[in-house]
Design an enzyme around this catalytic site. Structure first.
Site, PDB file in Angstrom:
ATOM      1  N   HIS A 156       9.399 -89.549 -12.157  1.00 21.32           N
ATOM      2  CA  HIS A 156       8.328 -89.778 -11.826  1.00 21.32           C
ATOM      3  C   HIS A 156       7.239 -89.941 -12.790  1.00 21.32           C
ATOM      4  O   HIS A 156       5.915 -90.486 -12.564  1.00 21.32           O
ATOM      5  CB  HIS A 156       7.364 -88.689 -10.962  1.00 21.32           C
ATOM      6  CG  HIS A 156       7.259 -87.438 -11.558  1.00 21.32           C
ATOM      7  ND1 HIS A 156       8.113 -86.361 -11.711  1.00 21.32           N
ATOM      8  CD2 HIS A 156       5.959 -87.060 -12.297  1.00 21.32           C
ATOM      9  CE1 HIS A 156       7.495 -85.354 -12.536  1.00 21.32           C
ATOM     10  NE2 HIS A 156       6.235 -85.735 -13.132  1.00 21.32           N
ATOM     11  N   ASP A 187      15.107 -86.570 -10.109  1.00 21.71           N
ATOM     12  CA  ASP A 187      13.710 -87.019 -10.921  1.00 21.71           C
ATOM     13  C   ASP A 187      14.136 -86.942 -12.255  1.00 21.71           C
ATOM     14  O   ASP A 187      13.510 -86.145 -13.000  1.00 21.71           O
ATOM     15  CB  ASP A 187      12.725 -85.787 -10.496  1.00 21.71           C
ATOM     16  CG  ASP A 187      11.359 -86.120 -11.016  1.00 21.71           C
ATOM     17  OD1 ASP A 187      11.394 -87.363 -11.383  1.00 21.71           O
ATOM     18  OD2 ASP A 187      10.500 -85.448 -11.175  1.00 21.71           O
ATOM     19  N   GLY A 268       1.730 -82.524 -17.373  1.00 18.18           N
ATOM     20  CA  GLY A 268       1.931 -83.129 -18.488  1.00 18.18           C
ATOM     21  C   GLY A 268       3.240 -82.525 -19.057  1.00 18.18           C
ATOM     22  O   GLY A 268       3.635 -83.166 -20.132  1.00 18.18           O
ATOM     23  N   ASN A 269       3.588 -81.389 -18.517  1.00 12.19           N
ATOM     24  CA  ASN A 269       4.938 -80.779 -19.253  1.00 12.19           C
ATOM     25  C   ASN A 269       6.032 -81.504 -18.509  1.00 12.19           C
ATOM     26  O   ASN A 269       7.062 -81.278 -18.960  1.00 12.19           O
ATOM     27  CB  ASN A 269       4.845 -79.348 -18.585  1.00 12.19           C
ATOM     28  CG  ASN A 269       4.133 -78.329 -19.786  1.00 12.19           C
ATOM     29  OD1 ASN A 269       3.666 -77.416 -19.404  1.00 12.19           O
ATOM     30  ND2 ASN A 269       4.220 -78.747 -20.858  1.00 12.19           N
ATOM     31  N   SER A 270       5.901 -82.344 -17.569  1.00  9.08           N
ATOM     32  CA  SER A 270       6.976 -83.162 -16.776  1.00  9.08           C
ATOM     33  C   SER A 270       7.924 -83.581 -17.798  1.00  9.08           C
ATOM     34  O   SER A 270       7.275 -84.713 -18.636  1.00  9.08           O
ATOM     35  CB  SER A 270       6.300 -83.824 -15.720  1.00  9.08           C
ATOM     36  OG  SER A 270       5.828 -82.988 -14.626  1.00  9.08           O
ATOM     37  N   LEU A 322      25.402 -92.180   1.127  1.00 11.12           N
ATOM     38  CA  LEU A 322      25.290 -92.214   2.577  1.00 11.12           C
ATOM     39  C   LEU A 322      24.440 -93.020   3.442  1.00 11.12           C
ATOM     40  O   LEU A 322      24.681 -93.704   4.183  1.00 11.12           O
ATOM     41  CB  LEU A 322      25.512 -90.674   3.034  1.00 11.12           C
ATOM     42  CG  LEU A 322      26.082 -90.410   4.645  1.00 11.12           C
ATOM     43  CD1 LEU A 322      27.329 -91.077   4.771  1.00 11.12           C
ATOM     44  CD2 LEU A 322      25.999 -89.038   4.948  1.00 11.12           C
ATOM     45  N   GLY A 323      23.361 -92.482   3.180  1.00 18.43           N
ATOM     46  CA  GLY A 323      22.107 -93.140   3.588  1.00 18.43           C
ATOM     47  C   GLY A 323      21.367 -92.709   4.728  1.00 18.43           C
ATOM     48  O   GLY A 323      21.027 -93.361   5.656  1.00 18.43           O
TER      49      GLY A 323
END
Length: 430
Positions: A156, A187, A268-270, A322-323
């Site tokens: 992200h 992620d 911001g740590n992401s 799989l979807g």
């Protein structure tokens, strides 16, 4: 009659007795003081010796060899060492984008019906676009995993294909960054620093996230609030195998098998690393629980190691696919939705898209659609393996490869049916 002076004789005897007693008392006090001083010194030495660390000796023939006592490394020292050793490999990622620039102006309304000329001198405020300019629109963190500048961060942070990304290393140097791959299921993203080909970057040591323990001390490092780079926070692992639905920046996804920690993870740590006391990266800081105090979630590093290996070998990250959109069923979900079973993966829409339309729970053109899976089906088993909170659908599918044929046991309309599915290839390009 004898006149005997008994009082005088008694007085002399008493004086002699007093002298004798004083002499004996003086001797007793002298011996007592000496003994006390000796005992105080003796016991003080014994007490101090008992408290002092032992210095063991190894007998080498007739010559004992002393070994110097070394104190056990404290937690504080371990934290400081880990930060000193590996914070140089933690970098900030700055997101810039061409943003429209607007200006305010005043003009006479030209299309207004005005037969008497009343609005002729009226100036109405208007807004128009005056080109674009590059602006910083966000920031995150990442960590370098090889000396050639390959990095791991959150998807992200770098998912906007129209943005530009700049890496600012711990020494203040700036480098353009290229996004190599986005993980379709986690992620995670793999980024490469450009323009530093001749430089050998400091890099972290990747650990193993398969044997983590609740209560284990951990260290989070990152660019807090997009402003305070290489901010350090310390906490413990608060929980394991957490599942959450994360949202932000127009994206929403379900993340599973997460590490929960009370080490402060701020905006911001992401994308920054979570380290153990050995300085090994055991996770990627990913999300926080809004409205809570120090409830953060971290992706296990083993998922990132898998992604890195795939990028090195094939240039992309892919998963068997799989979807479907689903909710894992437990007793609470069963009760709330009046479901017939208390386990499995319940195929259901995750909500609406940006246009407010419901999202189809079975993705068009997916292996699940080809196999005939439907909305409200409950996938109970994959190849005889029960699906529940401890073994979610995505965890079960991850054990297979793209192209594998799997057999599903499905609950539909009051009975169990079977379906065969050939797993597709889910990559970030889809």
């Amino acid at each position: 009659m004898y006149n005997l002076n008994l009082g005088e004789n008694k007085s002399k005897d008493q004086k002699n007795l007093k002298k004798s007693l004083l002499f004996v008392l003086a001797l007793a006090v002298s011996f007592g003081l000496g003994a006390a001083l000796f005992n105080q010194d003796f016991f003080a030495k014994q007490f101090n010796a008992a408290l002092a660390p032992k210095t063991p000796a190894i007998q080498n023939g007739d010559n004992p060899v002393k070994i110097e006592y070394v104190a056990q490394t404290s937690q504080e020292e371990a934290v400081i060492k880990a930060v000193n050793d590996y914070s140089p490999a933690v970098a900030s990622i700055i997101i810039t984008k061409n943003m429209p620039v607007y200006e305010r102006y005043y003009s006479t309304p030209s299309e207004m019906f005005d037969p008497f000329g009343f609005w002729e001198n009226f100036q109405a405020p208007q807004v128009r676009q005056r080109g674009t300019e590059k602006k910083e629109v966000g920031a995150g963190s990442g960590f370098i995993v090889s000396e050639d500048g390959m990095m791991v961060t959150n998807k992200h942070v770098v998912r906007d294909a129209n943005a530009e990304y700049t890496v600012i290393t711990a020494d203040g140097e700036k480098y353009p960054a290229k996004v190599l791959a986005l993980d379709p299921a986690q992620d995670l993203a793999v980024v490469k620093i450009s323009g530093g080909e001749e430089k050998k970057f400091p890099f972290v040591k990747l650990g193993d996230s398969s044997n983590l323990q609740i209560g284990q001390t951990v260290i989070a490092i990152g660019n807090a609030l997009g402003e305070f780079d290489n901010t350090v926070s310390v906490g413990v692992i608060s929980g394991l195998k957490r599942s959450i639905t994360a949202s932000g920046g127009g994206a929403r996804e379900t993340l599973e098998n997460l590490i929960q920690t009370d080490a402060a993870i701020n905006e911001g740590n992401s994308g920054g690393p979570l380290l153990n006391l050995k300085g090994e990266v055991i996770g990627v800081n990913t999300a926080i629980a809004s409205g809570a105090q120090n409830v953060g979630f971290v992706l296990p590093i083993n998922a990132a190691k898998r992604a890195l290996e795939q990028v090195k070998n094939s240039g992309k990250i892919s998963y068997p696919y799989l979807g479907i959109y689903y909710t894992i069923v437990d007793d609470d979900v069963k009760k709330e939705n009046d479901l017939p079973v208390g386990y499995g993966a319940w195929i259901t829409s995750p909500g609406t898209n940006q246009n407010g339309r419901p999202i189809a729970p079975v993705i068009a053109g997916s292996p699940a659609k080809t196999a005939g899976l439907k909305d409200q089906d409950i996938v109970l088993e994959i190849n005889g393996e029960k699906i529940d909170m401890k073994n979610t659908l995505s965890q079960a599918i991850a054990k297979y490869n793209v192209g594998d044929k799997i057999k599903l046991k499905v609950w539909r309309d009051g009975k169990e049916i079977e379906a065969e599915v050939i797993l597709g290839d889910r990559s970030e390009s889809e």
